[in-house]
Design a protein around this motif. Structure first.
Motif, PDB file in Angstrom:
ATOM      1  N   VAL A  52     -59.788  22.583 -11.576  1.00 16.43           N
ATOM      2  CA  VAL A  52     -60.226  22.692 -12.977  1.00 16.43           C
ATOM      3  C   VAL A  52     -60.124  24.136 -13.458  1.00 16.43           C
ATOM      4  O   VAL A  52     -59.656  24.407 -14.580  1.00 16.43           O
ATOM      5  CB  VAL A  52     -61.670  22.166 -13.121  1.00 16.43           C
ATOM      6  N   VAL A  53     -60.538  25.080 -12.628  1.00 19.98           N
ATOM      7  CA  VAL A  53     -60.461  26.492 -13.016  1.00 19.98           C
ATOM      8  C   VAL A  53     -59.009  26.912 -13.228  1.00 19.98           C
ATOM      9  O   VAL A  53     -58.679  27.584 -14.225  1.00 19.98           O
ATOM     10  CB  VAL A  53     -61.129  27.372 -11.942  1.00 19.98           C
ATOM     11  N   GLN A  72     -51.513  16.727 -14.194  1.00 20.71           N
ATOM     12  CA  GLN A  72     -51.084  15.541 -13.451  1.00 20.71           C
ATOM     13  C   GLN A  72     -51.928  15.338 -12.192  1.00 20.71           C
ATOM     14  O   GLN A  72     -52.258  14.202 -11.820  1.00 20.71           O
ATOM     15  CB  GLN A  72     -49.605  15.679 -13.070  1.00 20.71           C
ATOM     16  N   VAL A  73     -52.275  16.451 -11.541  1.00 18.08           N
ATOM     17  CA  VAL A  73     -53.126  16.360 -10.350  1.00 18.08           C
ATOM     18  C   VAL A  73     -54.480  15.758 -10.715  1.00 18.08           C
ATOM     19  O   VAL A  73     -55.010  14.892 -10.001  1.00 18.08           O
ATOM     20  CB  VAL A  73     -53.298  17.755  -9.708  1.00 18.08           C
ATOM     21  N   MET A  74     -55.050  16.205 -11.837  1.00 13.78           N
ATOM     22  CA  MET A  74     -56.347  15.689 -12.258  1.00 13.78           C
ATOM     23  C   MET A  74     -56.233  14.230 -12.693  1.00 13.78           C
ATOM     24  O   MET A  74     -57.136  13.423 -12.452  1.00 13.78           O
ATOM     25  CB  MET A  74     -56.896  16.543 -13.406  1.00 13.78           C
ATOM     26  N   LEU A  75     -55.091  13.874 -13.310  1.00 13.83           N
ATOM     27  CA  LEU A  75     -54.909  12.512 -13.803  1.00 13.83           C
ATOM     28  C   LEU A  75     -54.819  11.519 -12.651  1.00 13.83           C
ATOM     29  O   LEU A  75     -55.472  10.466 -12.665  1.00 13.83           O
ATOM     30  CB  LEU A  75     -53.653  12.446 -14.683  1.00 13.83           C
ATOM     31  N   LEU A  79     -57.447   8.366  -8.662  1.00  7.68           N
ATOM     32  CA  LEU A  79     -56.966   7.273  -7.814  1.00  7.68           C
ATOM     33  C   LEU A  79     -56.924   7.707  -6.348  1.00  7.68           C
ATOM     34  O   LEU A  79     -57.300   6.947  -5.444  1.00  7.68           O
ATOM     35  CB  LEU A  79     -55.575   6.835  -8.268  1.00  7.68           C
ATOM     36  N   GLY A  80     -56.496   8.951  -6.114  1.00  7.30           N
ATOM     37  CA  GLY A  80     -56.456   9.462  -4.749  1.00  7.30           C
ATOM     38  C   GLY A  80     -57.843   9.538  -4.125  1.00  7.30           C
ATOM     39  O   GLY A  80     -58.030   9.221  -2.942  1.00  7.30           O
TER      40      GLY A  80
END
Length: 279
Positions: A52-53, A72-75, A79-80
């Motif tokens: 996030v930072v 994309q990682v946060m999106l 699910l991960g």
């Protein structure tokens, strides 16, 4: 002012509802933190915070590619997380269904206290039966950093097996005191100040004098196992309790270390002169 007008339209009941709503959110967050504390989910939260930072900083600095990757990682990260932590999530839902999720914090603390007392009692019992000399100090409110620095740093989990091994004769760490902070062994082979009182019984050795000495200058609890007799003693606030039975010892540790309202048999209490209180 529009912001002030919004508050002026609220009734006392509305304010009470909002206050309760905020308190409930904080309570749920607190319980969730206590549930994941000490698990691998803590490291996951740290990783999410870093992502996030990086996402915010890259957006502010105009790093569009990096910002898109973090987005994309946060999106897909949600699910991960669900896949990686499927066993933990299932266990939490099961506990919620049984009504045990929010009671887990106190239960964990009680289980940890029982584990620590059992580990100390088991190790002291083992050493007393075999007449292995031991000197164990439990830190309370008064910091014992100065005494910890005199020994060998450990920062290890408190277990009966490790505690016993530290005092096995002719091993590098057997001479000196073991100092325990909270639920960890902070250091071994530490030097404690000897009591200089002229009224101490002549039959007391160096370990007992050290236990009394540190109890005179700190609020710590110190356990002594006599190498000559295997007797178990405890010192607190300059007072020595000698020749304790194992049940009495366990009760004293619970009372003095954790503040549990259990009292030991007063007939076993001895003062720092080595004489019984009623004598």
């Amino acid at each position: 002012m529009p912001f002030a007008d919004q508050f002026s339209d609220l009734t006392v009941l509305d304010l009470a509802v909002h206050a309760i709503d905020i308190l409930l959110v904080w309570f749920v967050l607190y319980k969730l933190i206590t549930v994941i504390r000490g698990t691998k989910a803590v490291q996951l939260l740290k990783g999410i915070f870093v992502i996030v930072v990086v996402r915010v900083v890259s957006e502010l600095l105009g790093f569009n590619t990096l910002a898109w990757i973090m987005e994309q990682v946060m999106l897909w990260g949600v699910l991960g997380i669900m896949i990686i932590f499927q066993p933990e999530l299932r266990r939490a839902l099961e506990q919620l269904g049984r009504g045990k999720l929010f009671a887990r914090g106190n239960l964990q603390e009680e289980e940890e206290r029982n584990r620590l007392v059992e580990a100390v009692t088991k190790s002291v019992s083992y050493m007393a039966k075999r007449r292995i000399g031991a000197l164990i100090t439990f830190e309370r409110e008064t910091g014992m950093g100065d005494y910890i620095e005199t020994g060998i740093p450990m920062d290890s989990n408190l277990t009966s097996e490790l505690l016993i091994n530290l005092f096995i004769p002719n091993t590098p760490l057997h001479d000196g005191a073991v100092i325990i902070q909270k639920n960890r062994i902070a250091a071994a082979a530490c030097y404690l100040p000897l009591s200089e009182s002229p009224f101490i019984s002549k039959e007391l050795g160096t370990r007992h004098r050290a236990a009394l000495g540190v109890s005179e200058v700190t609020d710590s609890i110190t356990v002594v196992v006599s190498e000559e007799t295997g007797a178990i003693s405890v010192t607190t606030n300059g007072e020595l309790q000698r020749d304790l039975e194992l049940d009495e010892f366990s009760k004293i540790i619970r009372r003095e270390w954790f503040g549990e309202k259990e009292t030991a048999d007063s007939s076993a209490r001895w003062n720092w002169r080595g004489k019984k209180n009623n004598g």
